[in-house]
Write a protein that holds these residues in place. Sequence first.
Motif, PDB file in Angstrom:
ATOM      1  N   GLU A  89       0.712  -1.195  -0.064  1.00  0.00           N
ATOM      2  CA  GLU A  89       0.117   0.036  -0.038  1.00  0.00           C
ATOM      3  C   GLU A  89       0.800   1.388   0.004  1.00  0.00           C
ATOM      4  O   GLU A  89       0.598   2.089  -0.883  1.00  0.00           O
ATOM      5  CB  GLU A  89      -0.792   0.085   1.212  1.00  0.00           C
ATOM      6  CG  GLU A  89      -2.384   0.280   1.227  1.00  0.00           C
ATOM      7  CD  GLU A  89      -2.968   0.191   2.401  1.00  0.00           C
ATOM      8  OE1 GLU A  89      -3.458  -1.006   2.697  1.00  0.00           O
ATOM      9  OE2 GLU A  89      -3.104   1.208   3.295  1.00  0.00           O
ATOM     10  N   HIS A  90       2.038   1.095   0.755  1.00  0.00           N
ATOM     11  CA  HIS A  90       2.830   2.390   0.759  1.00  0.00           C
ATOM     12  C   HIS A  90       3.826   2.477  -0.390  1.00  0.00           C
ATOM     13  O   HIS A  90       4.271   3.337  -0.629  1.00  0.00           O
ATOM     14  CB  HIS A  90       3.687   2.440   2.303  1.00  0.00           C
ATOM     15  CG  HIS A  90       2.670   2.599   3.252  1.00  0.00           C
ATOM     16  ND1 HIS A  90       2.136   1.793   4.247  1.00  0.00           N
ATOM     17  CD2 HIS A  90       2.406   3.761   3.737  1.00  0.00           C
ATOM     18  CE1 HIS A  90       1.466   2.332   4.961  1.00  0.00           C
ATOM     19  NE2 HIS A  90       1.436   3.572   4.878  1.00  0.00           N
ATOM     20  N   MET A  91       4.288   1.416  -1.002  1.00  0.00           N
ATOM     21  CA  MET A  91       5.329   1.355  -1.874  1.00  0.00           C
ATOM     22  C   MET A  91       4.950   1.225  -3.279  1.00  0.00           C
ATOM     23  O   MET A  91       5.499   1.626  -4.018  1.00  0.00           O
ATOM     24  CB  MET A  91       6.255   0.203  -1.658  1.00  0.00           C
ATOM     25  CG  MET A  91       7.500   0.512  -0.782  1.00  0.00           C
ATOM     26  SD  MET A  91       8.480  -0.660  -0.593  1.00  0.00           S
ATOM     27  CE  MET A  91       9.378  -0.714  -2.217  1.00  0.00           C
ATOM     28  N   PRO A 135      12.131   2.621  -1.757  1.00  0.00           N
ATOM     29  CA  PRO A 135      10.920   2.605  -1.182  1.00  0.00           C
ATOM     30  C   PRO A 135       9.829   3.376  -1.398  1.00  0.00           C
ATOM     31  O   PRO A 135       8.537   3.393  -1.063  1.00  0.00           O
ATOM     32  CB  PRO A 135      11.121   2.364   0.097  1.00  0.00           C
ATOM     33  CG  PRO A 135      12.791   2.070   0.431  1.00  0.00           C
ATOM     34  CD  PRO A 135      13.204   2.655  -0.918  1.00  0.00           C
ATOM     35  N   GLY A 136      10.112   4.483  -2.200  1.00  0.00           N
ATOM     36  CA  GLY A 136       9.202   5.418  -2.682  1.00  0.00           C
ATOM     37  C   GLY A 136       8.367   6.123  -1.734  1.00  0.00           C
ATOM     38  O   GLY A 136       9.085   6.678  -0.797  1.00  0.00           O
ATOM     39  N   ARG A 137       7.256   6.318  -1.570  1.00  0.00           N
ATOM     40  CA  ARG A 137       6.516   6.905  -0.808  1.00  0.00           C
ATOM     41  C   ARG A 137       6.565   6.695   0.762  1.00  0.00           C
ATOM     42  O   ARG A 137       6.395   7.307   1.525  1.00  0.00           O
ATOM     43  CB  ARG A 137       5.079   7.275  -1.401  1.00  0.00           C
ATOM     44  CG  ARG A 137       4.813   7.742  -2.421  1.00  0.00           C
ATOM     45  CD  ARG A 137       3.310   8.099  -2.880  1.00  0.00           C
ATOM     46  NE  ARG A 137       3.271   8.715  -4.269  1.00  0.00           N
ATOM     47  CZ  ARG A 137       3.137   7.948  -5.338  1.00  0.00           C
ATOM     48  NH1 ARG A 137       2.921   6.437  -5.274  1.00  0.00           N
ATOM     49  NH2 ARG A 137       3.081   8.324  -6.568  1.00  0.00           N
ATOM     50  N   LEU A 138       7.029   5.075   0.910  1.00  0.00           N
ATOM     51  CA  LEU A 138       7.291   4.751   2.073  1.00  0.00           C
ATOM     52  C   LEU A 138       8.353   5.535   2.881  1.00  0.00           C
ATOM     53  O   LEU A 138       8.538   5.945   4.121  1.00  0.00           O
ATOM     54  CB  LEU A 138       7.685   3.314   1.996  1.00  0.00           C
ATOM     55  CG  LEU A 138       7.876   2.674   3.209  1.00  0.00           C
ATOM     56  CD1 LEU A 138       6.365   2.406   4.173  1.00  0.00           C
ATOM     57  CD2 LEU A 138       8.450   0.959   3.002  1.00  0.00           C
ATOM     58  N   LEU A 139       9.283   6.449   1.966  1.00  0.00           N
ATOM     59  CA  LEU A 139      10.366   6.838   2.591  1.00  0.00           C
ATOM     60  C   LEU A 139       9.754   8.462   3.414  1.00  0.00           C
ATOM     61  O   LEU A 139      10.373   8.625   4.345  1.00  0.00           O
ATOM     62  CB  LEU A 139      11.277   7.411   1.495  1.00  0.00           C
ATOM     63  CG  LEU A 139      12.195   6.687   1.080  1.00  0.00           C
ATOM     64  CD1 LEU A 139      12.988   7.098  -0.425  1.00  0.00           C
ATOM     65  CD2 LEU A 139      13.280   6.005   2.106  1.00  0.00           C
ATOM     66  N   ASP A 140       8.655   8.709   3.031  1.00  0.00           N
ATOM     67  CA  ASP A 140       7.963   9.833   3.781  1.00  0.00           C
ATOM     68  C   ASP A 140       8.019   9.405   5.224  1.00  0.00           C
ATOM     69  O   ASP A 140       7.988  10.472   5.971  1.00  0.00           O
ATOM     70  CB  ASP A 140       6.736  10.478   3.068  1.00  0.00           C
ATOM     71  CG  ASP A 140       6.911  10.715   1.299  1.00  0.00           C
ATOM     72  OD1 ASP A 140       8.137  10.893   1.265  1.00  0.00           O
ATOM     73  OD2 ASP A 140       5.964  10.538   0.898  1.00  0.00           O
ATOM     74  N   GLN A 141       7.671   8.189   5.455  1.00  0.00           N
ATOM     75  CA  GLN A 141       7.378   8.031   6.933  1.00  0.00           C
ATOM     76  C   GLN A 141       8.698   8.058   7.804  1.00  0.00           C
ATOM     77  O   GLN A 141       8.765   7.979   8.877  1.00  0.00           O
ATOM     78  CB  GLN A 141       6.905   6.787   7.067  1.00  0.00           C
ATOM     79  CG  GLN A 141       5.567   6.603   6.189  1.00  0.00           C
ATOM     80  CD  GLN A 141       4.690   5.358   6.638  1.00  0.00           C
ATOM     81  OE1 GLN A 141       5.091   4.467   7.461  1.00  0.00           O
ATOM     82  NE2 GLN A 141       3.563   5.500   5.930  1.00  0.00           N
ATOM     83  N   LEU A 142       9.905   8.060   6.978  1.00  0.00           N
ATOM     84  CA  LEU A 142      11.041   8.165   7.988  1.00  0.00           C
ATOM     85  C   LEU A 142      11.622   9.488   8.146  1.00  0.00           C
ATOM     86  O   LEU A 142      12.560   9.804   8.631  1.00  0.00           O
ATOM     87  CB  LEU A 142      12.282   7.225   7.018  1.00  0.00           C
ATOM     88  CG  LEU A 142      11.699   5.976   6.684  1.00  0.00           C
ATOM     89  CD1 LEU A 142      12.954   5.324   5.680  1.00  0.00           C
ATOM     90  CD2 LEU A 142      11.615   4.994   8.077  1.00  0.00           C
ATOM     91  N   LYS A 143      11.034  10.264   7.258  1.00  0.00           N
ATOM     92  CA  LYS A 143      11.537  11.883   7.653  1.00  0.00           C
ATOM     93  C   LYS A 143      11.030  12.302   8.766  1.00  0.00           C
ATOM     94  O   LYS A 143      10.233  12.063   9.367  1.00  0.00           O
ATOM     95  CB  LYS A 143      10.745  12.723   6.512  1.00  0.00           C
ATOM     96  CG  LYS A 143      11.256  12.493   5.006  1.00  0.00           C
ATOM     97  CD  LYS A 143      10.787  13.482   3.948  1.00  0.00           C
ATOM     98  CE  LYS A 143      11.259  12.927   2.806  1.00  0.00           C
ATOM     99  NZ  LYS A 143      10.321  13.278   1.773  1.00  0.00           N
TER     100      LYS A 143
END
Length: 271
Positions: A217-219, A263-271
């Motif tokens: 869903e996230h990637m 990981p695409g948009r999943l990276l946003d969660q690591l910011k």
Amino acid sequence: MGLFEGKKGLILGVANDNSIAWAIAKEIMDQGGVCGFTHLPDRPDDERKRNHRRVAQVIKDNNAAKFLIPLDVQNDENIAEVMQTTGEHFGKIDFLLHSIAFADREDLNKDTIRTSREGFKLAMDISAYSLLAVANAADSILADGASIATMTYFGGEKAVPGYNVMGICKAALDAAMRYLAYDLGPRGIRVNALSAGPIRTLAGRAAGVDEMLKMYEHMAPLCRNVTHEEVGKAGAYLLSDMSNGITGEILHVDGGYNMMGSPGRLLDQLK
Ligand code: 0WD
């Protein structure tokens, strides 16, 4: 007129109404095709014949579902019987779906490095060799121009932690599919694999599908998971004349997940 009008074929691997094989078969039957089905044999001591009953329940209201017989792909005699019965019902067949995999949960839950020899053999036998065994036994009832499809997963192309020994089986299955495509090509028989994103099914649960669904869903570029219906339609496409020029191919139905290089948009969660 439906895409499968006048076409007959065999569907291997329905366990219940969540099975991918059922999603594909439904699409084929909606488009005018007729299907024979197999179920995992019941143990002799299972008086309730649970495996038979489960699949019988799934197919019972569909007039295009013509027969249901037991199949254990580890047993060559049984595979031959299934092809004989199929020939008696249908004569030649136009499509064959192989949607079968199995590994001991104990082996699946281990790191790949700890896979047991017996567990490896069992998983490979049921999940990869079975495609060759089934195609070989079906050889004489496959119409020229028929289509064979198998179900695979991305864990055979790249390392997907958690998929473990099944990833090795899928790599072997993908290669078997390509070599079969070569062998059967002169008769116009095509062999392809459909690589589905995670889907909630019996086998899916064993392979830890819930975490995968979240990750996809996230990637995945489409930001969602794929549905049974989407996989059903793509499977029907591979088994139909619509895909006549395609063989030896892996078709990914995964919202685009497999083409990502990060990981695409999943990276946003690591910011
Ligand atoms: O997320 C998923 N569910 C994905 C599944 C993503 C990508 C690929 N796949 C693949 C699986 O690896 C498998 O090859 O799709 C195929 C079908 O899987 P499914 O629809 O997810 O699983 P399920 O509904 O459990 O059907 C697989 C069936 C078996 O079911 P159970 O759960 O009873 O083991 O394979 C059959 C059986 O009906 N099967 C056998 N058939 C004949 N002989 C045997 C055997 N020895 N062993 C298992």
